[in-house]
Design an enzyme around this catalytic site. Structure first.
Site, short mmCIF file in Angstrom:
data_model
loop_
_atom_site.label_atom_id
_atom_site.label_comp_id
_atom_site.label_asym_id
_atom_site.label_seq_id
_atom_site.Cartn_x
_atom_site.Cartn_y
_atom_site.Cartn_z
N ASP A 21 0.86 -1.19 0.00
CA ASP A 21 0.00 0.00 0.00
C ASP A 21 0.89 1.24 0.00
OD1 ASP A 21 0.26 1.09 3.01
OD2 ASP A 21 0.28 -1.11 3.03
N ASP A 53 0.66 3.61 2.36
CA ASP A 53 0.42 4.21 3.67
C ASP A 53 -0.74 5.20 3.49
OD1 ASP A 53 1.25 3.99 6.38
OD2 ASP A 53 2.12 5.98 6.27
#
Length: 292
Positions: free
Chosen positions: A209, A211
């Protein structure tokens, strides 16, 4: 010259027992408490691998509750020569995209509540940690991941946070201002402890991802992370196969193998016998030498 014995720290699904020759599951006791679980040891391409699931079978341990000291101690007791950690990470840079691998070379430790050392009152040691990963193992890991057809970034600074919550957006932006590339919750104190145990350590981070620093994105979604992790699982397993292929037949000594030679500053007559007993695996080479 010696043989390689690679300790692998990662998820319980990282290894395929069917791919290991002579696979055995072994419960190994540690002088530092309960490890995350038993180890699975076997050979892959003629190289000995010993696996431990960092969060336990079924991912039952949060990052703060992992007994990092026991896990490293157990690997040392198994005769591991080098450690490869594999873990999920968030990206702090646009160019490091979900699904890609990062071979980390630096850390910023923001953890607060974890045991950081095997040593303490009675036997004091200060190991050097300017370069916290082994460049040799990191190079082999990067080559192996590339051969496994992963998109690999070689080098990156990892911010280790306590968790188990993900960052706030303000924190994520702050970490970007540190010029860090990735973020995670498990590499520290794992890397510190591996150095104290004289085990060369490398880390492959699997980006899951971004973040939460990208303001147009929503918050981190665990469902999305699990999807990426599942997709990367096969790549990670193939990386281990390729690692067995890229390692030289014999292992030359590493400077990390003897890092404790000048790290323990407590004179032998002052050693705490109870702590010395607990260090029977971690520092056996040096303790036997100094007390001889």
């Amino acid at each position: 010259m010696a043989k390689w014995h690679i300790g692998v720290i990662g998820g319980s699904g990282l290894y395929d027992p069917g791919a290991l020759d002579d696979a055995q599951e072994i419960a190994v006791k540690s002088a530092f408490g309960e490890p995350s679980g038993p180890v699975v040891s076997g050979t892959l391409g003629g190289v000995r691998f010993t696996f431990i699931a960092r969060h336990g079978a079924g991912h039952i341990l949060s990052p703060s509750n992992v007994n990092y000291r026991a896990n490293i101690d157990v690997l040392k007791r198994c005769g591991v020569t080098d450690v490869l950690a594999i873990s999920a990470i968030g990206s702090l840079k646009e160019e490091m995209q979900p699904g890609e691998f990062v071979v980390v070379d630096q850390f910023i430790d923001r953890t607060t509540g974890r045991e950081r050392s095997f040593f303490g009152d009675g036997i004091v040691a200060h190991v050097p940690l300017a370069d916290p990963v082994c460049p040799r193992m990191s190079d082999y890991a990067a080559k192996a991941a590339t051969k496994a057809k992963a998109n690999v970034h070689k080098g990156g600074t990892y911010v280790a946070i306590e968790g188990p919550q993900f960052s706030t957006r303000a924190e994520s932006l702050m970490y970007r201002s540190f010029d860090a590339q990735v973020i995670g919750m498990t590499a520290m104190p794992e890397a510190r402890l591996a150095r104290e145990a004289e085990l060369p350590y490398a880390l492959i981070g699997m980006v899951t991802d971004y973040d939460c620093w990208r303001e147009h994105d929503s918050d981190v979604d665990v469902t999305d992370i699990l999807k990426i992790m599942k997709a990367n699982g096969e790549l990670a397993r193939e990386t281990l196969v390729q690692l067995a292929n890229v390692l030289p037949q014999t292992r030359k000594a590493s400077p990390i193998d003897s890092v404790l030679d000048y790290a323990i500053i407590t004179a032998p007559p002052n050693w705490n016998p109870l702590l010395k007993a607990r260090l029977d695996a971690i520092a056996k080479r040096l303790l036997d030498k100094k007390s001889g």
